[in-house]
Design a protein around this motif. Structure first.
Motif, PDB file in Angstrom:
ATOM      1  N   ALA A  39     -55.910  -3.624  -8.188  1.00 30.11           N
ATOM      2  CA  ALA A  39     -54.711  -3.714  -7.357  1.00 30.11           C
ATOM      3  C   ALA A  39     -54.192  -2.348  -6.930  1.00 30.11           C
ATOM      4  O   ALA A  39     -53.840  -2.151  -5.759  1.00 30.11           O
ATOM      5  CB  ALA A  39     -53.620  -4.475  -8.098  1.00 30.11           C
ATOM      6  N   LEU A  40     -54.120  -1.391  -7.827  1.00 29.85           N
ATOM      7  CA  LEU A  40     -53.562  -0.084  -7.483  1.00 29.85           C
ATOM      8  C   LEU A  40     -54.410   0.664  -6.446  1.00 29.85           C
ATOM      9  O   LEU A  40     -53.867   1.152  -5.451  1.00 29.85           O
ATOM     10  CB  LEU A  40     -53.353   0.740  -8.745  1.00 29.85           C
ATOM     11  N   LEU A  94     -56.413  -0.680  -4.339  1.00 29.97           N
ATOM     12  CA  LEU A  94     -56.357  -1.484  -3.117  1.00 29.97           C
ATOM     13  C   LEU A  94     -55.057  -1.216  -2.367  1.00 29.97           C
ATOM     14  O   LEU A  94     -55.058  -1.073  -1.138  1.00 29.97           O
ATOM     15  CB  LEU A  94     -56.482  -2.973  -3.459  1.00 29.97           C
ATOM     16  N   ARG A  95     -53.948  -1.127  -3.091  1.00 25.57           N
ATOM     17  CA  ARG A  95     -52.666  -0.829  -2.449  1.00 25.57           C
ATOM     18  C   ARG A  95     -52.704   0.553  -1.805  1.00 25.57           C
ATOM     19  O   ARG A  95     -52.253   0.739  -0.672  1.00 25.57           O
ATOM     20  CB  ARG A  95     -51.539  -0.900  -3.474  1.00 25.57           C
ATOM     21  N   THR A  96     -53.276   1.520  -2.502  1.00 24.72           N
ATOM     22  CA  THR A  96     -53.407   2.869  -1.951  1.00 24.72           C
ATOM     23  C   THR A  96     -54.273   2.864  -0.699  1.00 24.72           C
ATOM     24  O   THR A  96     -53.938   3.488   0.307  1.00 24.72           O
ATOM     25  CB  THR A  96     -54.001   3.814  -3.006  1.00 24.72           C
ATOM     26  N   TYR A  97     -55.371   2.123  -0.753  1.00 25.15           N
ATOM     27  CA  TYR A  97     -56.263   2.031   0.400  1.00 25.15           C
ATOM     28  C   TYR A  97     -55.543   1.419   1.596  1.00 25.15           C
ATOM     29  O   TYR A  97     -55.652   1.925   2.720  1.00 25.15           O
ATOM     30  CB  TYR A  97     -57.500   1.199   0.046  1.00 25.15           C
ATOM     31  N   LEU A  98     -54.819   0.327   1.376  1.00 19.29           N
ATOM     32  CA  LEU A  98     -54.123  -0.330   2.487  1.00 19.29           C
ATOM     33  C   LEU A  98     -53.029   0.561   3.065  1.00 19.29           C
ATOM     34  O   LEU A  98     -52.832   0.602   4.285  1.00 19.29           O
ATOM     35  CB  LEU A  98     -53.546  -1.666   2.023  1.00 19.29           C
ATOM     36  N   THR A  99     -52.321   1.287   2.216  1.00 20.83           N
ATOM     37  CA  THR A  99     -51.287   2.211   2.698  1.00 20.83           C
ATOM     38  C   THR A  99     -51.901   3.318   3.537  1.00 20.83           C
ATOM     39  O   THR A  99     -51.411   3.626   4.631  1.00 20.83           O
ATOM     40  CB  THR A  99     -50.524   2.811   1.505  1.00 20.83           C
TER      41      THR A  99
END
Length: 187
Positions: A87-88, A90-95
């Motif tokens: 999750a972490l 992935l969140r960084t990638y999406l941001t």
């Protein structure tokens, strides 16, 4: 007498006392337990791991000898750990992906603005265009020409109406604006 040795007593037909029956029933399990204790027990065989197997059923513990509830709890913890691990980043990638998209959009806007400015630069390279801009925007005239400004009757009133009361009062000093706001003569 052989029946007495096995833990059973013969009953007489006339024996109908309920208290005696209850006492007889209460003694039976004790006698059976004593008989089992007196029998020799076979030695317990332990597996190679050194731990005794539970007698509740063979093979219910699985590879690590865990109950189904414990296996489910361990599985849930592993799934949660994997979800947090994924999750972490992935969140960084999406941001970062959203930031890259916004920067690409800005870049395309800047390229379009650059093209417009290049066109304007090429227009202003022509001396006739520069002269026209100077006449229109700066109201300049060539030497020897006489400038004329034509004002129509409605033009002066429109320019007064276009300026707001705040702009008109902003030409006064601050103390005059304050006095007008106190006395009410300014509005």
């Amino acid at each position: 007498m052989a029946e007495r040795e096995h833990g059973r007593e013969t009953r007489r037909r006339g024996d109908s006392d309920p208290a005696a029956r209850r006492a007889d029933r209460a003694r039976r399990p004790r006698r059976e337990q004593r008989a089992k204790q007196e029998q020799p027990q076979p030695p317990v065989r332990r597996p190679a791991g050194g731990r005794a197997r539970s007698g509740s059923g063979a093979g219910t513990g699985g590879a690590f000898r865990l109950s189904a509830t414990r296996r489910a709890a361990v599985l849930a913890m592993v799934v949660c750990a994997l979800a947090l691990t994924v999750a972490l980043p992935l969140r960084t990638y999406l941001t970062q992906h959203a930031q890259v998209q916004s920067e690409l959009d800005k870049q395309t806007q800047l390229k379009a603005l650059e093209q417009q400015l290049e066109q304007r630069k090429s227009q202003l390279a022509d001396p006739a265009q520069v002269e026209a801009e100077a006449r229109r925007r700066l109201r300049m005239v060539m030497p020897g020409e006489t400038p004329y400004t034509v004002q129509l009757p409605g033009d002066g009133q429109q320019s007064d109406q276009q300026t707001s009361p705040q702009q008109q009062t902003s030409t006064k000093p601050w103390y005059a604006q304050l006095w007008d706001s106190i006395t009410g003569s300014g509005s």
